[in-house]
Design a protein around this motif. Structure first.
Motif, PDB file in Angstrom:
ATOM      1  N   ALA A   1       1.022  -1.238   0.063  1.00  0.00           N
ATOM      2  CA  ALA A   1      -0.052   0.019   0.003  1.00  0.00           C
ATOM      3  C   ALA A   1       0.876   1.295  -0.015  1.00  0.00           C
TER       4      ALA A   1
ATOM      5  N   ASP B   1      -2.928  -1.024  -4.598  1.00  0.00           N
ATOM      6  CA  ASP B   1      -3.287  -0.969  -6.098  1.00  0.00           C
ATOM      7  C   ASP B   1      -3.566  -2.051  -6.600  1.00  0.00           C
ATOM      8  N   LYS B   2      -3.698  -3.151  -5.712  1.00  0.00           N
ATOM      9  CA  LYS B   2      -3.846  -4.555  -6.424  1.00  0.00           C
ATOM     10  C   LYS B   2      -4.525  -5.314  -5.199  1.00  0.00           C
TER      11      LYS B   2
ATOM     12  N   VAL C   1      -3.526   3.310   0.242  1.00  0.00           N
ATOM     13  CA  VAL C   1      -4.092   3.027  -0.918  1.00  0.00           C
ATOM     14  C   VAL C   1      -3.270   1.646  -1.680  1.00  0.00           C
TER      15      VAL C   1
ATOM     16  N   GLN D   1      -8.682  -2.884   0.179  1.00  0.00           N
ATOM     17  CA  GLN D   1      -8.609  -2.670  -1.042  1.00  0.00           C
ATOM     18  C   GLN D   1      -8.859  -1.273  -1.329  1.00  0.00           C
ATOM     19  N   ASP D   2      -8.439  -0.639  -2.411  1.00  0.00           N
ATOM     20  CA  ASP D   2      -8.785   0.673  -2.910  1.00  0.00           C
ATOM     21  C   ASP D   2      -8.146   1.602  -1.884  1.00  0.00           C
ATOM     22  N   ARG D   3      -8.662   2.773  -1.316  1.00  0.00           N
ATOM     23  CA  ARG D   3      -8.182   3.524  -0.340  1.00  0.00           C
ATOM     24  C   ARG D   3      -9.123   3.282   0.993  1.00  0.00           C
TER      25      ARG D   3
END
Length: 320
Positions: free
Chosen positions: A60, A70-71, A68, A97-99
């Motif tokens: 992250a 990214d995968k 964040v 996941q994501d933010r």
């Protein structure tokens, strides 16, 4: 009193290493966490831990108010015992996941991760000389046979009671998939009861044996109930020198074992052995996998997993 939450990164990006380390998950949403769910942050942005069933790791980027991804996370693939543990794992995976917003409660020291209506609350684990890994969860080895039991077959929590009787007061409830210390089993009123305790050591009480089974090595390793802890030589990176890495091992019969190693970057690697021989490592790099191999040098297993190297003496697997 009003609870005040402040962003970890509001303290400045340079403060991040102060929060690096492993945290015990207390709540997943409004529900008390089952098993020994954890989350750990390394200074290079690596995030790893356990859902209480499977182990995960990912990468992250820390920004001004959170992290964040990214995968997707890379995860092991054990079937989780019980609907509560499965639901908990699904929630943790959906959250990370994501933010993700990361906040710290300055009064309790608890960490809060949230994304939309998903959240978890975690408390910092104490610092230990062995890197956070303690044999038998820091207590004496349980006296029962087998020494550790796993709760299974229940949708609702299993009551730990003050006496070996279904009429005795309930001291606590534990979810399926939870590892318990076995202090000994005996018959009472025609029912076999086991004197048990959580890995924390309390409360000590009684539970009917029909909902208990010997805790497997992978389940115990996932919840930190190690038979022994110490350090082994390991390295990460092509040509990197070896260093001492903390590890914990759960031993099974005939040289089977699960070894959890904390690498220099703070991320954990799980190594599996059967009949004293390396059989594989936890899944990594979602969608790609990894290359692994093992050779022997006297009483050492020399293991490579991608650019990682581990030296595992036979004494780790067999004791002594």
């Amino acid at each position: 009193m009003q609870t005040i939450l402040i962003s970890i990164t509001a303290l400045a990006i340079s403060a991040l290493p102060m929060q690096a380390g492993e945290w015990s998950v207390l709540l997943v949403g409004p529900t008390q966490a089952s098993g020994s769910a954890t989350i750990a942050f390394a200074t290079d942005g690596s995030v790893s831990g356990s859902t209480g069933c499977n182990r995960f790791q990912g990468q992250a980027v820390f920004d001004g108010a959170g992290i964040v991804f990214d995968k997707p996370l890379a995860m092991t693939r054990m079937a989780c015992p019980g609907t509560e543990v499965t639901r908990q794992e699904d929630t943790i995976v959906a959250l990370l996941q994501d933010r993700v917003i990361v906040s710290l409660n300055p009064f309790t020291g608890e960490l809060v991760l949230s994304r939309g209506d998903l959240s978890l609350v975690a408390a910092a684990q104490p610092e230990w000389d062995d890197g956070g890994m303690r044999p038998n969860a820091g207590l004496e080895r349980p006296a029962g046979d087998p020494p550790y039991l796993g709760v299974f077959g229940l949708a609702d929590p299993l009551d730990i009671r003050a006496k070996p009787s279904s009429d005795a007061p309930a001291l606590a409830g534990v979810q399926s998939g939870t590892v318990l210390r076995n202090l000994g089993c005996s018959d009472h009123g025609g029912v076999r009861w086991c004197n048990v305790a959580p890995l924390s050591g309390a409360p000590v009480g009684w539970a009917p044996s029909e909902f208990l089974e010997p805790a497997g090595a992978a389940l115990r390793a996932g919840q930190g109930a190690f038979d022994a802890t110490s350090q082994i030589p390991c390295a990460k990176g092509q040509g990197a020198p070896t260093t001492g890495c903390p590890f914990g091992v759960v031993r099974g019969p005939g040289g089977s074992a699960v070894v959890v190693v904390r690498k220099p970057d703070g991320v954990e690697r799980v190594l599996y052995f059967e009949n004293g021989a390396f059989s594989g490592a936890d899944s990594s790099q979602a969608g790609g996998g990894f290359a692994s191999s093992s050779t022997r040098d006297a009483d050492l297993s020399l293991i490579r997993v991608d650019d990682e190297r581990y030296e595992i003496p036979d004494s780790v697997l067999f004791g002594g």
